[in-house]
Structures are given as C-alpha cells and as structure tokens.
Design an enzyme around this catalytic site. Structure first.
Site, PDB file in Angstrom:
ATOM      1  N   LYS A  93     -26.709 -12.105   4.597  1.00 17.23           N
ATOM      2  CA  LYS A  93     -26.272 -11.646   5.920  1.00 17.23           C
ATOM      3  C   LYS A  93     -25.587 -10.282   5.889  1.00 17.23           C
ATOM      4  CE  LYS A  93     -28.028 -15.435   7.296  1.00 17.23           C
ATOM      5  NZ  LYS A  93     -29.363 -15.403   7.935  1.00 17.23           N
ATOM      6  N   GLY A 142     -23.034 -19.980  11.442  1.00 17.24           N
ATOM      7  CA  GLY A 142     -21.666 -20.441  11.655  1.00 17.24           C
ATOM      8  C   GLY A 142     -21.017 -21.062  10.432  1.00 17.24           C
ATOM      9  N   HIS A 185     -24.486 -15.607  23.176  1.00 18.12           N
ATOM     10  CA  HIS A 185     -25.495 -15.506  22.118  1.00 18.12           C
ATOM     11  C   HIS A 185     -26.824 -15.234  22.808  1.00 18.12           C
ATOM     12  CE1 HIS A 185     -27.645 -17.376  18.407  1.00 18.12           C
ATOM     13  NE2 HIS A 185     -28.572 -16.906  19.221  1.00 18.12           N
ATOM     14  N   GLU A 252     -30.848 -11.984  16.443  1.00 12.98           N
ATOM     15  CA  GLU A 252     -29.740 -12.548  17.225  1.00 12.98           C
ATOM     16  C   GLU A 252     -28.688 -11.481  17.515  1.00 12.98           C
ATOM     17  OE1 GLU A 252     -29.612 -17.105  15.428  1.00 12.98           O
ATOM     18  OE2 GLU A 252     -28.042 -15.705  14.861  1.00 12.98           O
ATOM     19  N   GLU A 265     -27.569 -11.764  13.291  1.00 12.79           N
ATOM     20  CA  GLU A 265     -28.383 -12.248  12.175  1.00 12.79           C
ATOM     21  C   GLU A 265     -29.836 -12.127  12.550  1.00 12.79           C
ATOM     22  OE1 GLU A 265     -27.433 -16.343  11.122  1.00 12.79           O
ATOM     23  OE2 GLU A 265     -25.303 -15.871  11.022  1.00 12.79           O
ATOM     24  N   ARG A 269     -38.019 -17.350  10.859  1.00 14.68           N
ATOM     25  CA  ARG A 269     -38.882 -18.498  11.152  1.00 14.68           C
ATOM     26  C   ARG A 269     -39.120 -18.579  12.664  1.00 14.68           C
ATOM     27  NH1 ARG A 269     -33.609 -20.146  11.303  1.00 14.68           N
ATOM     28  NH2 ARG A 269     -33.087 -21.406  13.124  1.00 14.68           N
TER      29      ARG A 269
HETATM   30  C1  MV4 Z   1     -19.125 -13.732  15.518  1.00 12.85           C
HETATM   31  C2  MV4 Z   1     -18.353 -14.160  16.624  1.00 12.85           C
HETATM   32  C3  MV4 Z   1     -17.437 -13.265  17.142  1.00 12.85           C
HETATM   33  N1  MV4 Z   1     -17.288 -12.043  16.600  1.00 12.85           N
HETATM   34  N2  MV4 Z   1     -18.938 -12.497  15.013  1.00 12.85           N
HETATM   35  C4  MV4 Z   1     -21.431 -17.895  14.855  1.00 12.85           C
HETATM   36  C5  MV4 Z   1     -22.706 -18.120  14.178  1.00 12.85           C
HETATM   37  C6  MV4 Z   1     -22.957 -16.963  13.328  1.00 12.85           C
HETATM   38  N3  MV4 Z   1     -24.329 -16.590  13.456  1.00 12.85           N
HETATM   39  C7  MV4 Z   1     -22.060 -15.902  13.831  1.00 12.85           C
HETATM   40  N4  MV4 Z   1     -21.184 -16.502  14.784  1.00 12.85           N
HETATM   41  C8  MV4 Z   1     -20.248 -15.780  15.436  1.00 12.85           C
HETATM   42  N5  MV4 Z   1     -20.045 -14.526  14.955  1.00 12.85           N
HETATM   43  C9  MV4 Z   1     -18.041 -11.691  15.557  1.00 12.85           C
HETATM   44  N6  MV4 Z   1     -17.874 -10.473  15.028  1.00 12.85           N
HETATM   45  C10 MV4 Z   1     -18.562 -15.442  17.137  1.00 12.85           C
HETATM   46  C11 MV4 Z   1     -19.495 -16.261  16.531  1.00 12.85           C
HETATM   47  C12 MV4 Z   1     -19.624 -17.571  17.119  1.00 12.85           C
HETATM   48  C13 MV4 Z   1     -20.758 -17.931  17.833  1.00 12.85           C
HETATM   49  C14 MV4 Z   1     -21.856 -17.080  17.973  1.00 12.85           C
HETATM   50  C15 MV4 Z   1     -22.962 -17.460  18.671  1.00 12.85           C
HETATM   51  C16 MV4 Z   1     -23.007 -18.708  19.255  1.00 12.85           C
HETATM   52  C17 MV4 Z   1     -21.964 -19.579  19.142  1.00 12.85           C
HETATM   53  C18 MV4 Z   1     -20.828 -19.207  18.429  1.00 12.85           C
HETATM   54  C19 MV4 Z   1     -19.757 -20.093  18.324  1.00 12.85           C
HETATM   55  C20 MV4 Z   1     -18.661 -19.721  17.626  1.00 12.85           C
HETATM   56  C21 MV4 Z   1     -18.575 -18.464  17.021  1.00 12.85           C
END
Ligand code: MV4
Length: 422
Positions: A93, A142, A185, A252, A265, A269
C-alpha cells in the site's frame, strides 16, 4: 460467451448453484479454505485435468494473490487478471501510494513511503499536523490502522502499529498520513487492455460500511457531478496508465467534505459491488475481464451512467445481535424479480449455508431512472425477498432505505456508527 466452464468447490459447497450450473465441477478439498480454495496445487491440478485454458479467480481467496498469478504465468493457464507484478505492487500500500503520487494522482499528505523509526515518525507528524493515521504497508481494507490525535500517543501507537503489522502480515512496515475525519468512500472502476488502452466506468459510492465490510453500494454517487466524475475518472486513468494496468481494477478514493479526493488503495480484482456499475453503464465487467485476458481490445468510448443502481448485500447475519453469523438451512426462499431488479445468488430453498466462509447469501440490485426510484424499488424488493431458516440483513436494509439522511444521500463512512437499528 459460449465458453465451457469448470467450477471448483470445497466439500462445504457441493450444493452451491455454481457447481450445478458449470459444465464440469471438481472438488478440491475439505471445508477449511487452507485445504481447498487457498490450496494452489489443488486448483492447478483441477485446471490441468480438465484442460482449462484460463482461471477466473473471483473476488476472494486467491484473487489478489501474486504468488498464484505468478504460478499461472509459469504454466500455459491464463490468470484472468493483471500480472503478478502488478498485484504485488498494488498489494504494497505504501508503494502503491507513491506510484500513484508520481503519476499525478492526488494523495493524502503524509510520509514519503514507509516510516521505519520513531524520530522519523515524529518528524512526519510535525510536518503534516495532527490527527494522523498509521497504516500497514501490507494491510489494506482497514486492517492494521491506528489513529493518533495526541503527540503523546505517537510513541505507543507507532510501536503497536508496527508490532501488529508484523504479527498479522509478517511485515511490520507502516506509513503515515493526515487523518481525514469524515470522508466518503468513492471508487472508480477501470478497465485496461493489453494494448495500452484504459477507460473508466464511473464511480461507486461505498460509504455504508460496518467494520470495513461494505453493506450498501450505489452508482452514481449522490455527490459526484459530471465534472467531478471527469476529474476522478481522469485521475484513476492517469494512475492506471502509469503502470500500464491490464484487466478490471478499482481505484479507491477518500472523498473529503470540502470536495477534495485522495487516492486510498487500488484493488486488482473484480469487486463484490461491480453489478451497480454494470447496471448503469451497460457493460458486463466479467465479460470484459475475459476479453482482455484473451488479448482483445476494450471499447474506447466514454461511459456515462444512465439512471441509478443500488446494491444491498444480503448476509446470513443477525442484525438484531451485532450482525453475528447465522449459518444453517434456508427453509423458505423467494426472490424478488421484475423490471429494474437483479438478484445474484448461489442459494435456493433447502440450501445449507455452511459456517466456514463469509456470510454473503445474495446481492440484491435495483435500478431506477433516479436515485429515489432505485431506493423505493429496493424497499419493495427487500420486502418481497423471503429467506427463512436463517437470520439475514434484510430488515436492516429496509430500515436504511427508510432513513431520511440516507434518502437525501447525506452520509459518510461514519453513517452506521450512529444508525440505531431496532
Ligand atoms: C483513511 C481514513 C481517514 N484518513 N485514511 C479504511 C480502509 C482503508 N482502505 C483505509 N481506510 C481509511 N483510511 C486517511 N488518511 C479513513 C479510513 C476509513 C474508512 C475508509 C473508507 C471506508 C470506511 C472507512 C472506515 C473507517 C476508516
């Protein structure tokens, strides 16, 4: 497409519909996935004895396993997906973020790649300011994330994050970025072919999640205008072009409340929620994956969403008891149908949902000319859906469809934290 198919299955999935509908089926072992769906030699043996020319990895298990893709590359069995190097590069990542940043894709301010020492971490946090999030390079989805709101906690959280990452992934590498408090998201579906063409199929709104499990997805996003779609789509394409991406992929993004978006990210797939995109752009994404793998070109036209589609994941879980798994026999089953309604499922009446895997029973997808029409149609379709014998997430979804905030499209990734179901 007129291609004959071979299904592989574990002893727990003997009665699954894909096993019945495939031209041939091969049992690859007992229920534990380590002895079946994750067992590469058994899958390669099944492909070999049936004379398969390609393997579609689906969206779980080995779908993003670079080792499996590499083994396919070393044989004459085509892996339907990107190269093993691409899977590995996007699976790291921190590296994926740096690669996208170099390609001009907006990224969240943070460390340049991995952070190995506490003094280095301190320096980064002093530069970008609090709050920050520490993420595992080998994580994703996550797993292994820690939020730091106070400089005094950095030492502790940094050490915990590294130890946790080491234990969970056998790789303690972490990176740091500014924490976005209440993002949405939003992800862009892309397709790339072997001839260097890349196209995007618009976005999916995936903010309705619980413990990093998506429950409801839709396309288009209620907050994405045609102008924003163009900008996010072009950013995703720029990133994909920089790595000469081949196959179906998802970029994403975190979408901040001020309208800015940042790369999060890249998934290499096809995803569970791909049907909402198919419904609004009229492209069969799995068909495109197969065409791309066989060297054909993708269409170069611009895809625009027509109407609106929503997906509710129907899980065998009890929403009244903290979504605990509810495996067992489906004693009664009736699925909704008609105009604007799609159900993707491997189950039917008298089917036994095994306790070994995740609890997705069906994907219910509705389409409408407007978001409001898709939501209303979803509510009726959920009410028509009968699944007895196990608890399901259907009543939870009905409640969400009736929620005023949801109906207005006013939500972010925190929506379910203050959603009181029951
Ligand atoms: C973050 C964020 C806030 N700020 N990065 C969660 C999954 C992973 N792919 C990255 N995630 C997050 N990254 C920054 N800089 C908040 C999350 C996050 C989140 C992101 C998408 C959907 C649901 C989530 C739930 C909690 C935290």
């Amino acid at each position: 497409m007129g291609i004959s198919t071979v299904a592989v299955y574990s002893e727990a999935d003997r009665d699954s519909l894909h096993v019945r509908f495939a031209d041939e089926a091969v049992c690859i072992g007992p229920p534990p996935s380590s002895e079946s769906y994750l067992n590469i030699p058994r899958i390669m043996a099944a492909a070999s004895i049936t004379g398969a020319s390609a393997i579609h990895p689906g969206y779980g298990f080995l779908a993003e396993n670079s080792e499996f893709a590499r083994i396919c590359e070393d044989t004459d069995i085509q892996f339907i997906g990107p190269s093993s190097e691409m899977i590995a590069a996007m699976g790291d990542k921190a590296l994926a973020k740096e690669t996208m940043k170099s390609a001009g894709v907006p990224t969240v301010p943070g460390s340049d790649g991995e952070v190995d020492t506490l003094p280095e971490a301190k320096k980064v946090v002093e530069d970008i300011g609090l709050p920050v999030i520490i993420k595992a390079s080998a994580g994703g989805g996550g797993k292994g994330m820690r939020i730091v709101r106070d400089m005094n906690d950095l030492d502790n959280q940094f050490t915990l994050a590294r130890n946790e990452a080491e234990r969970a992934f056998g790789n303690g590498a972490v990176y740091i970025e500014r924490y976005i408090e209440s993002p949405r998201h939003i992800e862009i579906q892309i397709l790339g072919d072997q001839h260097g063409n890349i196209t995007h199929l618009g976005e999916r709104e995936c903010s309705i999640q619980r413990r990093h499990q998506k429950l409801i997805e839709e396309s288009p996003s209620p907050v994405v205008t045609p102008e924003l779609r163009e900008r996010m789509g072009e950013a995703a394409i720029a990133g994909a072009k920089a790595v000469r991406y081949e196959g179906a992929g998802t970029v994403e993004f975190l979408f901040d409340s001020d309208g800015s978006f940042y790369f999060m990210e890249m998934n290499t797939r096809v995803q569970v929620e791909h049907p909402v995109t198919e419904e609004v752009v009229g492209v069969d994404i799995v068909r495109e994956q197969i065409r791309i793998a066989s060297g054909e070109k993708i269409s170069r036209r611009k895809h625009q969403p027509v109407g609106h589609a929503i997906e509710c994941r129907i899980n065998a879980e009890d929403p009244y008891h903290d979504f605990r798994p509810s495996p067992g026999i489906i004693t009664s089953f009736h699925q909704p149908g008609g105009y604007g309604i799609r159900v993707d499922t491997h189950t039917y009446q008298s089917y036994m949902i095994p306790p070994h895997y995740d609890s997705l029973v069906a994907k219910l997808i509705t389409r409408g000319r407007t978001r409001e029409e898709a939501v209303t149609r979803m509510k009726y379709a959920l009410e028509e859906f009968v699944i007895e014998g196990v608890q399901t997430t259907i009543p939870f979804h009905v409640k969400v469809m009736e929620d005023e905030r949801f109906k207005k499209g006013e939500f972010n990734t925190h929506f379910l934290e203050h959603f009181d179901f029951i």
